[in-house]
Write a protein that holds these residues in place. Sequence first.
Motif, PDB file in Angstrom:
ATOM      1  N   MET A 130       0.827  -1.217   0.000  1.00  0.00           N
ATOM      2  CA  MET A 130       0.000   0.000   0.000  1.00  0.00           C
ATOM      3  C   MET A 130       0.861   1.268   0.000  1.00  0.00           C
ATOM      4  O   MET A 130       0.475   2.285  -0.562  1.00  0.00           O
ATOM      5  CB  MET A 130      -0.915   0.012   1.224  1.00  0.00           C
ATOM      6  CG  MET A 130      -2.068  -0.949   1.105  1.00  0.00           C
ATOM      7  SD  MET A 130      -3.049  -0.881   2.592  1.00  0.00           S
ATOM      8  CE  MET A 130      -3.883  -2.433   2.478  1.00  0.00           C
ATOM      9  N   THR A 133       2.062   1.769  -3.697  1.00  0.00           N
ATOM     10  CA  THR A 133       1.087   1.713  -4.790  1.00  0.00           C
ATOM     11  C   THR A 133       0.518   3.096  -5.077  1.00  0.00           C
ATOM     12  O   THR A 133      -0.030   3.725  -4.178  1.00  0.00           O
ATOM     13  CB  THR A 133      -0.069   0.751  -4.425  1.00  0.00           C
ATOM     14  OG1 THR A 133       0.466  -0.533  -4.138  1.00  0.00           O
ATOM     15  CG2 THR A 133      -1.045   0.623  -5.576  1.00  0.00           C
ATOM     16  N   ALA A 135      -2.093   5.886  -5.963  1.00  0.00           N
ATOM     17  CA  ALA A 135      -3.541   5.911  -5.720  1.00  0.00           C
ATOM     18  C   ALA A 135      -4.331   5.634  -6.998  1.00  0.00           C
ATOM     19  O   ALA A 135      -5.375   4.979  -6.960  1.00  0.00           O
ATOM     20  CB  ALA A 135      -3.943   7.262  -5.133  1.00  0.00           C
ATOM     21  N   SER A 137      -3.770   3.621  -9.409  1.00  0.00           N
ATOM     22  CA  SER A 137      -3.852   2.209  -9.817  1.00  0.00           C
ATOM     23  C   SER A 137      -3.979   1.267  -8.622  1.00  0.00           C
ATOM     24  O   SER A 137      -3.765   0.060  -8.758  1.00  0.00           O
ATOM     25  CB  SER A 137      -2.628   1.834 -10.662  1.00  0.00           C
ATOM     26  OG  SER A 137      -1.436   2.116  -9.945  1.00  0.00           O
ATOM     27  N   ARG A 138      -4.340   1.810  -7.455  1.00  0.00           N
ATOM     28  CA  ARG A 138      -4.418   0.988  -6.244  1.00  0.00           C
ATOM     29  C   ARG A 138      -5.442  -0.150  -6.387  1.00  0.00           C
ATOM     30  O   ARG A 138      -5.210  -1.266  -5.943  1.00  0.00           O
ATOM     31  CB  ARG A 138      -4.743   1.844  -5.016  1.00  0.00           C
ATOM     32  CG  ARG A 138      -4.761   1.041  -3.712  1.00  0.00           C
ATOM     33  CD  ARG A 138      -4.846   1.924  -2.491  1.00  0.00           C
ATOM     34  NE  ARG A 138      -3.595   2.607  -2.250  1.00  0.00           N
ATOM     35  CZ  ARG A 138      -3.456   3.920  -2.139  1.00  0.00           C
ATOM     36  NH1 ARG A 138      -4.517   4.701  -2.256  1.00  0.00           N
ATOM     37  NH2 ARG A 138      -2.282   4.463  -1.918  1.00  0.00           N
ATOM     38  N   MET A 142      -4.096  -3.902  -5.891  1.00  0.00           N
ATOM     39  CA  MET A 142      -4.566  -4.667  -4.736  1.00  0.00           C
ATOM     40  C   MET A 142      -5.460  -5.833  -5.180  1.00  0.00           C
ATOM     41  O   MET A 142      -5.466  -6.894  -4.563  1.00  0.00           O
ATOM     42  CB  MET A 142      -5.312  -3.772  -3.739  1.00  0.00           C
ATOM     43  CG  MET A 142      -4.458  -2.680  -3.091  1.00  0.00           C
ATOM     44  SD  MET A 142      -2.824  -3.204  -2.484  1.00  0.00           S
ATOM     45  CE  MET A 142      -3.271  -4.293  -1.136  1.00  0.00           C
ATOM     46  N   GLU A 269     -11.758   1.478  -8.814  1.00  0.00           N
ATOM     47  CA  GLU A 269     -11.156   2.704  -9.353  1.00  0.00           C
ATOM     48  C   GLU A 269     -12.197   3.556 -10.079  1.00  0.00           C
ATOM     49  O   GLU A 269     -12.112   4.788 -10.085  1.00  0.00           O
ATOM     50  CB  GLU A 269     -10.019   2.349 -10.318  1.00  0.00           C
ATOM     51  CG  GLU A 269      -8.778   1.828  -9.608  1.00  0.00           C
ATOM     52  CD  GLU A 269      -7.694   1.389 -10.580  1.00  0.00           C
ATOM     53  OE1 GLU A 269      -7.774   1.742 -11.769  1.00  0.00           O
ATOM     54  OE2 GLU A 269      -6.763   0.699 -10.147  1.00  0.00           O
ATOM     55  N   SER A 273     -14.319   2.423  -3.838  1.00  0.00           N
ATOM     56  CA  SER A 273     -14.216   1.140  -3.129  1.00  0.00           C
ATOM     57  C   SER A 273     -15.445   0.842  -2.273  1.00  0.00           C
ATOM     58  O   SER A 273     -15.860  -0.309  -2.157  1.00  0.00           O
ATOM     59  CB  SER A 273     -12.947   1.107  -2.264  1.00  0.00           C
ATOM     60  OG  SER A 273     -12.896   2.235  -1.415  1.00  0.00           O
ATOM     61  N   ILE A 320      -8.354  -1.786  -0.219  1.00  0.00           N
ATOM     62  CA  ILE A 320      -8.203  -0.591  -1.064  1.00  0.00           C
ATOM     63  C   ILE A 320      -8.587   0.658  -0.268  1.00  0.00           C
ATOM     64  O   ILE A 320      -7.891   1.677  -0.298  1.00  0.00           O
ATOM     65  CB  ILE A 320      -9.057  -0.719  -2.350  1.00  0.00           C
ATOM     66  CG1 ILE A 320      -8.510  -1.858  -3.234  1.00  0.00           C
ATOM     67  CG2 ILE A 320      -9.078   0.593  -3.134  1.00  0.00           C
ATOM     68  CD1 ILE A 320      -9.442  -2.271  -4.361  1.00  0.00           C
ATOM     69  N   GLY A 323      -5.912   1.644   2.224  1.00  0.00           N
ATOM     70  CA  GLY A 323      -4.807   2.341   1.570  1.00  0.00           C
ATOM     71  C   GLY A 323      -5.156   3.763   1.159  1.00  0.00           C
ATOM     72  O   GLY A 323      -4.309   4.646   1.178  1.00  0.00           O
ATOM     73  N   ASP A 324      -6.430   3.977   0.772  1.00  0.00           N
ATOM     74  CA  ASP A 324      -6.874   5.321   0.379  1.00  0.00           C
ATOM     75  C   ASP A 324      -6.956   6.261   1.577  1.00  0.00           C
ATOM     76  O   ASP A 324      -6.671   7.453   1.457  1.00  0.00           O
ATOM     77  CB  ASP A 324      -8.270   5.255  -0.267  1.00  0.00           C
ATOM     78  CG  ASP A 324      -8.229   4.668  -1.677  1.00  0.00           C
ATOM     79  OD1 ASP A 324      -7.130   4.625  -2.257  1.00  0.00           O
ATOM     80  OD2 ASP A 324      -9.291   4.224  -2.168  1.00  0.00           O
TER      81      ASP A 324
END
Length: 387
Positions: A130, A133, A135, A137-138, A142, A269, A273, A320, A323-324
């Motif tokens: 994370m 990666t 953002a 293409s996260r 993932m 994306e 999410s 996801i 991570g965001d």
Amino acid sequence: MSGHPQRSISPPEERAAMAGIIATVTVFAVAQALTYPLLSFILERQGTTPGLIGLSAAMTPLGFIVSAPFLPALARRVGAARLAIVCSLLAALALFAIAWQQDVWAWMPLRFLLGIFANPLYVISETWLMSITPASSRGRIMGLYSSIVSGGFAMGPLTLGLVGTQGWPPFVVGVLAFIACGLIVLAVVPRLPDMPHDGEAPSVGGFFARAPLLLFAVLVAAAFEQVVLSLFVVYGAGLGNAEARVASLITCFIAGNAVLQVLLGRAAETFGSMRTMLLCALASLLGCLLLPWFLTSWLIWPLVFAWGGVSFGIYTMALIRLGDRFRGQALIAGNAAFAVAWGIGGIVGSPTTGLAMQLIGPQGLPLSLGALCSLLAVFLITQGQRL
């Protein structure tokens, strides 16, 4: 490996680091997924009761739960890469000890230790991934990570088909896989970013207050997977299905789990999410409602394939979103809290569903899973905007 300033890594290094991280966890997943059925087969041959076999299997997720609160501080103190390498080797040692001691009571503490040693690798790897990666293409990355790791879990039982379940050969494969993880981490350490040290360092318990809905989503995904893997055999047999057909349906479920995550990641994306997670929860609920009607039809195959994908997609969406929304120390605490939630879901899901099946028959399985998905969907609709 820790304590020096955060350094940036170039795109080629980034790709190499991502490949190394995903390879490490995949090999680890193969080794771990191999131990569950292998030890169950051995215990069954020894005449161990189903309840005791289940209790033995619960020791590994219990190790996840107990070890998780200590991981953020351990990663800071020891260094993330060093901790991952040491834990890979300790997991190999624990599996060697399990092979040496063919006794259910000796296995209880050893399987607990296996959970403790396995957990840091997942938490550290997901945090690394994370952290590097982009953002933009996260979702896809993932999703790819989830797909490949699911494939690793599917390969564990398949490996037993090649080497058998007797004697040392299956244990040797597992031990070598654990050692290989440590060697892969060692090889990619120069390309890995430092574990993020910025921001406040919340406790794992504190993270539960920060993101309860995300952690409930992880619990639901874990319970769903564990229930299908452990009780779908009982469900199918109770409704007159042959063992071979039920086993093939479980394989189809795992295949859907592995194949559909990249597609769901791309959906995250495009639509976000949380919206995609709600879609996964509703699709999983629909699968629960259709299962009894489709079980004897050819439509059961595409249904179970999609069911496997969307039910695990709940976990991918939670990753996801994590991570965001979080950075630095909070990201490590979040991944450790995910491990706790996954462990709780794994431990609670099967016994609760088993009890429901005991009380109302085989349909207790889709009813229990459907109730969980409904609850998650309601929470997402009413609380999702706050995430």
